[in-house]
Design a protein around this motif. Structure first.
Motif, PDB file in Angstrom:
ATOM      1  N   THR A   1       0.845  -1.197   0.000  1.00 51.82           N
ATOM      2  CA  THR A   1       0.000   0.000   0.000  1.00 51.82           C
ATOM      3  C   THR A   1       0.881   1.248   0.000  1.00 51.82           C
ATOM      4  N   PRO A   2       0.657   2.183  -0.931  1.00 53.29           N
ATOM      5  CA  PRO A   2       1.484   3.399  -0.977  1.00 53.29           C
ATOM      6  C   PRO A   2       1.101   4.376   0.126  1.00 53.29           C
ATOM      7  N   VAL A   3       2.063   5.218   0.504  1.00 53.03           N
ATOM      8  CA  VAL A   3       1.866   6.192   1.576  1.00 53.03           C
ATOM      9  C   VAL A   3       2.116   7.599   1.032  1.00 53.03           C
ATOM     10  N   PHE A   4       1.165   8.490   1.286  1.00 51.82           N
ATOM     11  CA  PHE A   4       1.244   9.886   0.846  1.00 51.82           C
ATOM     12  C   PHE A   4       1.360  10.782   2.066  1.00 51.82           C
ATOM     13  N   GLU A   5       2.310  11.725   2.031  1.00 56.25           N
ATOM     14  CA  GLU A   5       2.514  12.617   3.165  1.00 56.25           C
ATOM     15  C   GLU A   5       2.309  14.090   2.830  1.00 56.25           C
ATOM     16  N   HIS A   6       2.661  14.505   1.645  1.00 56.80           N
ATOM     17  CA  HIS A   6       2.442  15.892   1.238  1.00 56.80           C
ATOM     18  C   HIS A   6       2.535  15.976  -0.268  1.00 56.80           C
ATOM     19  N   GLY A   7       2.021  17.065  -0.814  1.00 57.76           N
ATOM     20  CA  GLY A   7       2.061  17.275  -2.247  1.00 57.76           C
ATOM     21  C   GLY A   7       3.368  17.909  -2.687  1.00 57.76           C
ATOM     22  N   PRO A   8       3.472  18.197  -3.987  1.00 58.98           N
ATOM     23  CA  PRO A   8       4.693  18.819  -4.513  1.00 58.98           C
ATOM     24  C   PRO A   8       4.950  20.172  -3.868  1.00 58.98           C
ATOM     25  N   ARG A   9       6.221  20.476  -3.672  1.00 63.58           N
ATOM     26  CA  ARG A   9       6.601  21.747  -3.057  1.00 63.58           C
ATOM     27  C   ARG A   9       6.759  22.861  -4.095  1.00 63.58           C
ATOM     28  N   THR A  10       6.707  22.508  -5.360  1.00 67.58           N
ATOM     29  CA  THR A  10       7.085  23.467  -6.411  1.00 67.58           C
ATOM     30  C   THR A  10       5.933  23.851  -7.326  1.00 67.58           C
ATOM     31  N   LEU A  11       4.707  23.478  -6.969  1.00 65.59           N
ATOM     32  CA  LEU A  11       3.569  23.760  -7.859  1.00 65.59           C
ATOM     33  C   LEU A  11       2.611  24.781  -7.264  1.00 65.59           C
ATOM     34  N   GLY A  12       3.137  25.710  -6.510  1.00 66.64           N
ATOM     35  CA  GLY A  12       2.291  26.760  -5.960  1.00 66.64           C
ATOM     36  C   GLY A  12       1.957  26.522  -4.502  1.00 66.64           C
ATOM     37  N   LYS A  13       1.401  27.566  -3.882  1.00 70.43           N
ATOM     38  CA  LYS A  13       1.092  27.526  -2.455  1.00 70.43           C
ATOM     39  C   LYS A  13      -0.277  26.894  -2.215  1.00 70.43           C
ATOM     40  N   THR A  14      -0.290  25.580  -2.148  1.00 72.52           N
ATOM     41  CA  THR A  14      -1.506  24.854  -1.806  1.00 72.52           C
ATOM     42  C   THR A  14      -1.306  24.162  -0.468  1.00 72.52           C
ATOM     43  N   VAL A  15      -2.389  24.003   0.274  1.00 68.69           N
ATOM     44  CA  VAL A  15      -2.337  23.308   1.557  1.00 68.69           C
ATOM     45  C   VAL A  15      -3.665  22.600   1.767  1.00 68.69           C
ATOM     46  N   ALA A  16      -3.615  21.392   2.302  1.00 69.48           N
ATOM     47  CA  ALA A  16      -4.827  20.608   2.576  1.00 69.48           C
ATOM     48  C   ALA A  16      -5.029  20.498   4.085  1.00 69.48           C
ATOM     49  N   LEU A  17      -6.180  20.951   4.550  1.00 73.01           N
ATOM     50  CA  LEU A  17      -6.565  20.742   5.948  1.00 73.01           C
ATOM     51  C   LEU A  17      -7.334  19.431   6.027  1.00 73.01           C
ATOM     52  N   THR A  18      -6.922  18.557   6.940  1.00 76.40           N
ATOM     53  CA  THR A  18      -7.615  17.285   7.132  1.00 76.40           C
ATOM     54  C   THR A  18      -8.069  17.185   8.574  1.00 76.40           C
ATOM     55  N   PHE A  19      -9.196  16.534   8.778  1.00 73.35           N
ATOM     56  CA  PHE A  19      -9.807  16.422  10.101  1.00 73.35           C
ATOM     57  C   PHE A  19     -10.198  14.972  10.342  1.00 73.35           C
ATOM     58  N   ASP A  20      -9.813  14.450  11.492  1.00 70.58           N
ATOM     59  CA  ASP A  20     -10.064  13.050  11.815  1.00 70.58           C
ATOM     60  C   ASP A  20     -11.263  12.891  12.736  1.00 70.58           C
ATOM     61  N   ALA A  21     -12.072  11.874  12.446  1.00 63.98           N
ATOM     62  CA  ALA A  21     -13.174  11.477  13.314  1.00 63.98           C
ATOM     63  C   ALA A  21     -12.784  10.185  13.985  1.00 63.98           C
ATOM     64  N   ASP A  22     -12.249  10.275  15.181  1.00 65.29           N
ATOM     65  CA  ASP A  22     -11.573   9.131  15.800  1.00 65.29           C
ATOM     66  C   ASP A  22     -12.390   8.402  16.852  1.00 65.29           C
ATOM     67  N   MET A  23     -13.653   8.313  16.713  1.00 63.24           N
ATOM     68  CA  MET A  23     -14.439   7.588  17.705  1.00 63.24           C
ATOM     69  C   MET A  23     -14.101   6.110  17.629  1.00 63.24           C
ATOM     70  N   THR A  24     -13.736   5.523  18.767  1.00 61.27           N
ATOM     71  CA  THR A  24     -13.356   4.118  18.781  1.00 61.27           C
ATOM     72  C   THR A  24     -14.577   3.222  18.952  1.00 61.27           C
ATOM     73  N   ALA A  25     -14.363   1.938  18.702  1.00 57.03           N
ATOM     74  CA  ALA A  25     -15.473   0.985  18.699  1.00 57.03           C
ATOM     75  C   ALA A  25     -16.138   0.855  20.063  1.00 57.03           C
ATOM     76  N   ASP A  26     -15.411   1.159  21.137  1.00 56.93           N
ATOM     77  CA  ASP A  26     -15.958   0.949  22.476  1.00 56.93           C
ATOM     78  C   ASP A  26     -16.387   2.242  23.167  1.00 56.93           C
ATOM     79  N   GLN A  27     -16.520   3.330  22.434  1.00 56.77           N
ATOM     80  CA  GLN A  27     -16.868   4.604  23.058  1.00 56.77           C
ATOM     81  C   GLN A  27     -18.358   4.935  22.985  1.00 56.77           C
ATOM     82  N   GLY A  28     -19.160   3.983  22.542  1.00 57.06           N
ATOM     83  CA  GLY A  28     -20.601   4.209  22.488  1.00 57.06           C
ATOM     84  C   GLY A  28     -21.205   4.631  23.813  1.00 57.06           C
TER      85      GLY A  28
END
Length: 292
Positions: free
Chosen positions: A53-80
């Motif tokens: 499985t490939p792993v992605f960490e960031h985009g190209p540094r030379t194609l302009g000032k872009t940034v991705a905000l990511t948000f995690d929904a980390d509710m675990t299986a036992d937190q009901g």
């Protein structure tokens, strides 16, 4: 370069207590439990040596000032029970702020979160401002010693990811993307091998916001601003109980980065800009800056 060494990145492991907000998907294949095909196939990275499985960490540094905000929904299986008792693993105000500020974002959602908040999952899945990706069903770790999280056995890893896709579909997310974020950011060669064949790209990050359990929004915002570079992927959370300052952080960071000339994009755009090549070497965050 695909990261095959263990990446225990600080931005996602909230431990068994953390929860946030996200969603998931896989490209066009239709096996039971796999991600639903989308009308247009989202970009993915090519598998690594041995079909890892490939792993992605960031985009190209030379194609302009872009940034991705990511948000995690980390509710675990036992937190009901905690949710039933009134603990909030969602953050509608944060999502509302992103909409008001017109900031596209990628949400990595656990299947358990989608089950707990199906109306919100469906709303995110149908809003073109957002893309939803997979953060596992259980938010249990895919390696040992991952911030105290319970672990998923190797022979159950693929099933856990597929179960998350099924939960997202059931909640009304029509096209979960073929992107997967490891709980706690913890993975190794065994985990990458276990998920080979599903068709997902594992998405990490290069900027740890430090919003998990943070109480000083200004400090978190400064950490983000100090870390962002062209092509960056920032990891944050949308859980009121575990990351209460994130909405305020977004209100600070977004106008400042725009003033610096940055354009906000989704992870899929950054992956598309790599032309199928992994984005760079592994960057481990300090274990003290935990997230989910």
């Amino acid at each position: 370069m695909i990261s095959v060494a263990r990446s225990v990145t600080a931005a996602c492991a909230l431990g068994a207590a953390l929860a946030a907000c996200g969603t998931a998907g896989t490209p066009g294949a239709k096996p039971a439990g796999s991600a639903s095909p989308s009308a247009t196939r989202p970009p993915v990275l090519a598998p690594g040596p041995g079909r890892l499985t490939p792993v992605f960490e960031h985009g190209p540094r030379t194609l302009g000032k872009t940034v991705a905000l990511t948000f995690d929904a980390d509710m675990t299986a036992d937190q009901g029970p905690r949710a039933a008792a009134g603990e909030h693993f969602d953050n509608p105000d944060l999502i509302g702020t992103l909409r008001t500020l017109k900031v596209p974002a990628t949400i990595f959602m656990t299947g358990r979160w989608a089950e707990q908040y199906p109306a919100q999952a469906r709303s995110l899945g149908h809003d073109p401002q957002f893309e939803v990706a997979n953060h596992s069903y259980s938010h249990y770790a895919f390696t040992d010693d991952c911030y105290g999280l319970p672990t998923v056995a190797e022979d159950r890893m693929k099933t856990d990811v597929e179960r998350a896709y099924a939960a997202l579909r059931k909640a009304g997310v029509p096209h979960a993307l073929p992107y997967f974020r490891f709980p706690g950011g913890c993975y190794d060669r065994q985990a990458l091998r276990a998920l080979s064949g599903i068709g997902v790209t594992a998405v990490q990050w290069d900027v740890v916001s430090g919003d998990a359990f943070a109480t000083d929004a200004d400090a978190v915002a400064q950490q983000v601003l100090d870390g962002v570079k062209p092509g960056s992927v920032v990891v944050m959370h949308c859980t009121r109980s575990a990351a209460p300052t994130t909405e305020q952080v977004v209100r600070t960071v977004v106008p400042e980065l725009r003033k610096q000339g940055y354009r906000f994009v989704k992870v899929s755009e950054l992956i598309g800009e790599t032309n199928g090549r992994p984005s760079g070497g592994r960057q481990e965050a300090p274990r003290t800056a935990r997230s989910g």
